[in-house]
Design a protein around this motif. Sequence first.
Motif, PDB file in Angstrom:
ATOM      1  N   SER A  74     -14.132 -27.198   2.695  1.00  0.00           N
ATOM      2  CA  SER A  74     -13.248 -28.255   2.209  1.00  0.00           C
ATOM      3  C   SER A  74     -11.978 -28.324   3.043  1.00  0.00           C
ATOM      4  O   SER A  74     -11.686 -27.427   3.847  1.00  0.00           O
ATOM      5  CB  SER A  74     -12.883 -27.986   0.746  1.00  0.00           C
ATOM      6  N   ASN A  75     -11.209 -29.364   2.832  1.00  0.00           N
ATOM      7  CA  ASN A  75      -9.901 -29.457   3.493  1.00  0.00           C
ATOM      8  C   ASN A  75      -9.011 -28.288   3.088  1.00  0.00           C
ATOM      9  O   ASN A  75      -8.233 -27.782   3.904  1.00  0.00           O
ATOM     10  CB  ASN A  75      -9.226 -30.785   3.138  1.00  0.00           C
ATOM     11  N   GLU A  76      -9.152 -27.860   1.851  1.00  0.00           N
ATOM     12  CA  GLU A  76      -8.391 -26.694   1.384  1.00  0.00           C
ATOM     13  C   GLU A  76      -8.795 -25.443   2.163  1.00  0.00           C
ATOM     14  O   GLU A  76      -7.954 -24.629   2.563  1.00  0.00           O
ATOM     15  CB  GLU A  76      -8.625 -26.480  -0.111  1.00  0.00           C
ATOM     16  N   ASP A  77     -10.112 -25.295   2.410  1.00  0.00           N
ATOM     17  CA  ASP A  77     -10.598 -24.163   3.207  1.00  0.00           C
ATOM     18  C   ASP A  77     -10.032 -24.213   4.623  1.00  0.00           C
ATOM     19  O   ASP A  77      -9.597 -23.192   5.165  1.00  0.00           O
ATOM     20  CB  ASP A  77     -12.127 -24.182   3.288  1.00  0.00           C
ATOM     21  N   LEU A  78     -10.057 -25.386   5.208  1.00  0.00           N
ATOM     22  CA  LEU A  78      -9.598 -25.514   6.588  1.00  0.00           C
ATOM     23  C   LEU A  78      -8.124 -25.167   6.720  1.00  0.00           C
ATOM     24  O   LEU A  78      -7.705 -24.555   7.706  1.00  0.00           O
ATOM     25  CB  LEU A  78      -9.866 -26.925   7.099  1.00  0.00           C
ATOM     26  N   CYS A  79      -7.343 -25.523   5.725  1.00  0.00           N
ATOM     27  CA  CYS A  79      -5.921 -25.148   5.726  1.00  0.00           C
ATOM     28  C   CYS A  79      -5.770 -23.645   5.507  1.00  0.00           C
ATOM     29  O   CYS A  79      -4.945 -22.989   6.157  1.00  0.00           O
ATOM     30  CB  CYS A  79      -5.173 -25.922   4.647  1.00  0.00           C
ATOM     31  N   ALA A  80      -6.577 -23.092   4.599  1.00  0.00           N
ATOM     32  CA  ALA A  80      -6.494 -21.657   4.303  1.00  0.00           C
ATOM     33  C   ALA A  80      -6.898 -20.816   5.501  1.00  0.00           C
ATOM     34  O   ALA A  80      -6.341 -19.724   5.723  1.00  0.00           O
ATOM     35  CB  ALA A  80      -7.376 -21.324   3.097  1.00  0.00           C
ATOM     36  N   LEU A  81      -7.857 -21.310   6.279  1.00  0.00           N
ATOM     37  CA  LEU A  81      -8.309 -20.562   7.455  1.00  0.00           C
ATOM     38  C   LEU A  81      -7.156 -20.230   8.389  1.00  0.00           C
ATOM     39  O   LEU A  81      -7.110 -19.133   8.965  1.00  0.00           O
ATOM     40  CB  LEU A  81      -9.352 -21.381   8.216  1.00  0.00           C
ATOM     41  N   GLU A  82      -6.240 -21.141   8.531  1.00  0.00           N
ATOM     42  CA  GLU A  82      -5.132 -20.948   9.467  1.00  0.00           C
ATOM     43  C   GLU A  82      -4.212 -19.809   9.059  1.00  0.00           C
ATOM     44  O   GLU A  82      -3.450 -19.303   9.878  1.00  0.00           O
ATOM     45  CB  GLU A  82      -4.338 -22.249   9.596  1.00  0.00           C
ATOM     46  N   GLN A  83      -4.287 -19.407   7.786  1.00  0.00           N
ATOM     47  CA  GLN A  83      -3.456 -18.322   7.285  1.00  0.00           C
ATOM     48  C   GLN A  83      -4.266 -17.082   6.923  1.00  0.00           C
ATOM     49  O   GLN A  83      -3.735 -16.143   6.332  1.00  0.00           O
ATOM     50  CB  GLN A  83      -2.676 -18.800   6.044  1.00  0.00           C
ATOM     51  N   SER A  84      -5.533 -17.078   7.284  1.00  0.00           N
ATOM     52  CA  SER A  84      -6.446 -16.032   6.816  1.00  0.00           C
ATOM     53  C   SER A  84      -6.944 -15.151   7.949  1.00  0.00           C
ATOM     54  O   SER A  84      -6.896 -15.521   9.127  1.00  0.00           O
ATOM     55  CB  SER A  84      -7.655 -16.664   6.114  1.00  0.00           C
ATOM     56  N   CYS A  85      -7.453 -13.987   7.565  1.00  0.00           N
ATOM     57  CA  CYS A  85      -8.217 -13.161   8.481  1.00  0.00           C
ATOM     58  C   CYS A  85      -9.641 -13.710   8.521  1.00  0.00           C
ATOM     59  O   CYS A  85     -10.211 -14.074   7.485  1.00  0.00           O
ATOM     60  CB  CYS A  85      -8.235 -11.715   8.013  1.00  0.00           C
ATOM     61  N   VAL A  86     -10.207 -13.780   9.704  1.00  0.00           N
ATOM     62  CA  VAL A  86     -11.539 -14.345   9.877  1.00  0.00           C
ATOM     63  C   VAL A  86     -12.416 -13.323  10.602  1.00  0.00           C
ATOM     64  O   VAL A  86     -12.012 -12.748  11.616  1.00  0.00           O
ATOM     65  CB  VAL A  86     -11.488 -15.652  10.690  1.00  0.00           C
ATOM     66  N   ILE A  87     -13.605 -13.115  10.066  1.00  0.00           N
ATOM     67  CA  ILE A  87     -14.579 -12.226  10.692  1.00  0.00           C
ATOM     68  C   ILE A  87     -15.683 -13.071  11.310  1.00  0.00           C
ATOM     69  O   ILE A  87     -16.280 -13.920  10.655  1.00  0.00           O
ATOM     70  CB  ILE A  87     -15.165 -11.223   9.677  1.00  0.00           C
ATOM     71  N   ASP A  88     -15.920 -12.829  12.583  1.00  0.00           N
ATOM     72  CA  ASP A  88     -16.950 -13.541  13.340  1.00  0.00           C
ATOM     73  C   ASP A  88     -18.220 -12.695  13.353  1.00  0.00           C
ATOM     74  O   ASP A  88     -18.287 -11.675  14.037  1.00  0.00           O
ATOM     75  CB  ASP A  88     -16.453 -13.798  14.763  1.00  0.00           C
ATOM     76  N   ALA A  89     -19.227 -13.140  12.594  1.00  0.00           N
ATOM     77  CA  ALA A  89     -20.526 -12.456  12.551  1.00  0.00           C
ATOM     78  C   ALA A  89     -21.641 -13.480  12.742  1.00  0.00           C
ATOM     79  O   ALA A  89     -22.642 -13.475  12.033  1.00  0.00           O
ATOM     80  CB  ALA A  89     -20.686 -11.714  11.227  1.00  0.00           C
ATOM     81  N   VAL A  90     -21.445 -14.370  13.706  1.00  0.00           N
ATOM     82  CA  VAL A  90     -22.397 -15.463  13.912  1.00  0.00           C
ATOM     83  C   VAL A  90     -23.498 -15.059  14.885  1.00  0.00           C
ATOM     84  O   VAL A  90     -24.675 -15.024  14.538  1.00  0.00           O
ATOM     85  CB  VAL A  90     -21.679 -16.738  14.402  1.00  0.00           C
ATOM     86  N   TYR A  91     -23.123 -14.775  16.124  1.00  0.00           N
ATOM     87  CA  TYR A  91     -24.093 -14.378  17.148  1.00  0.00           C
ATOM     88  C   TYR A  91     -23.821 -12.942  17.563  1.00  0.00           C
ATOM     89  O   TYR A  91     -22.669 -12.560  17.796  1.00  0.00           O
ATOM     90  CB  TYR A  91     -23.980 -15.261  18.385  1.00  0.00           C
ATOM     91  N   GLY A  92     -24.873 -12.170  17.728  1.00  0.00           N
ATOM     92  CA  GLY A  92     -24.726 -10.784  18.150  1.00  0.00           C
ATOM     93  C   GLY A  92     -25.049 -10.598  19.616  1.00  0.00           C
ATOM     94  O   GLY A  92     -24.892 -11.504  20.437  1.00  0.00           O
TER      95      GLY A  92
END
Length: 212
Positions: free
Chosen positions: A110-128
């Motif tokens: 959501s737009n709320e998620d996209l805004c929250a992402l900018e202030q969040s820790c993000v873990i990248d576990a997409v491609y190994g």
Amino acid sequence: MNEVTVAQMKELERAADAAGLSYRQMMENAGAAAVDVLLQEKGTPETVYVFCGKGNNGGDGFVAARLLHERGAQVTAVLVQGEPAAPDAAENYARCRKCGVRMTQLDALSNEDLCALEQSCVIDAVYGTGFHGEMRPEGKRAAQRINSGRFVLALDVPSGVAADTGAAAQGAVRAHVTVTFHAPKVCHRIAAAWCGRVVTAEIGITGALQKG
């Protein structure tokens, strides 16, 4: 510790499994090690987004998501390519759902998620470590979202970076920290600009092989 190739790492994992350390336990250990690194870097973060692919790298991400949820973080697991296909990853996806981790599809953020992402820790576990070539469209979209995070932790290799060559696909993830499992890969030296600071985490392989 010396660098290993993808083929060498697969052989080490196979040997450890034969010595009694199951692939599922290695996945649990990898996710736990990633959480330990994140806690050392940031303490217990308030919000975390974990972007998970369909393979075992995604399985590591689901373990990390569950353990962070258990610590009280607000965790969202983002399914980049739908539900996981690899058996051990699927098991950890199910455990995440059972313990109440919030799940969403990549294109349902959501737009709320996209805004929250900018202030969040993000873990990248997409491609190994199996990734090479160019990212698929959903991988590119995921990498764009991941790169918007305040702090990005990549599991084993940043998505879009080839482990054996360090070649970075267009739009690849740029991590602040990469936690790699058991031993560094070639890309951590060659593609340092994408990997950030590299932390090598033990996941039980050394001990299993010594006992074996």
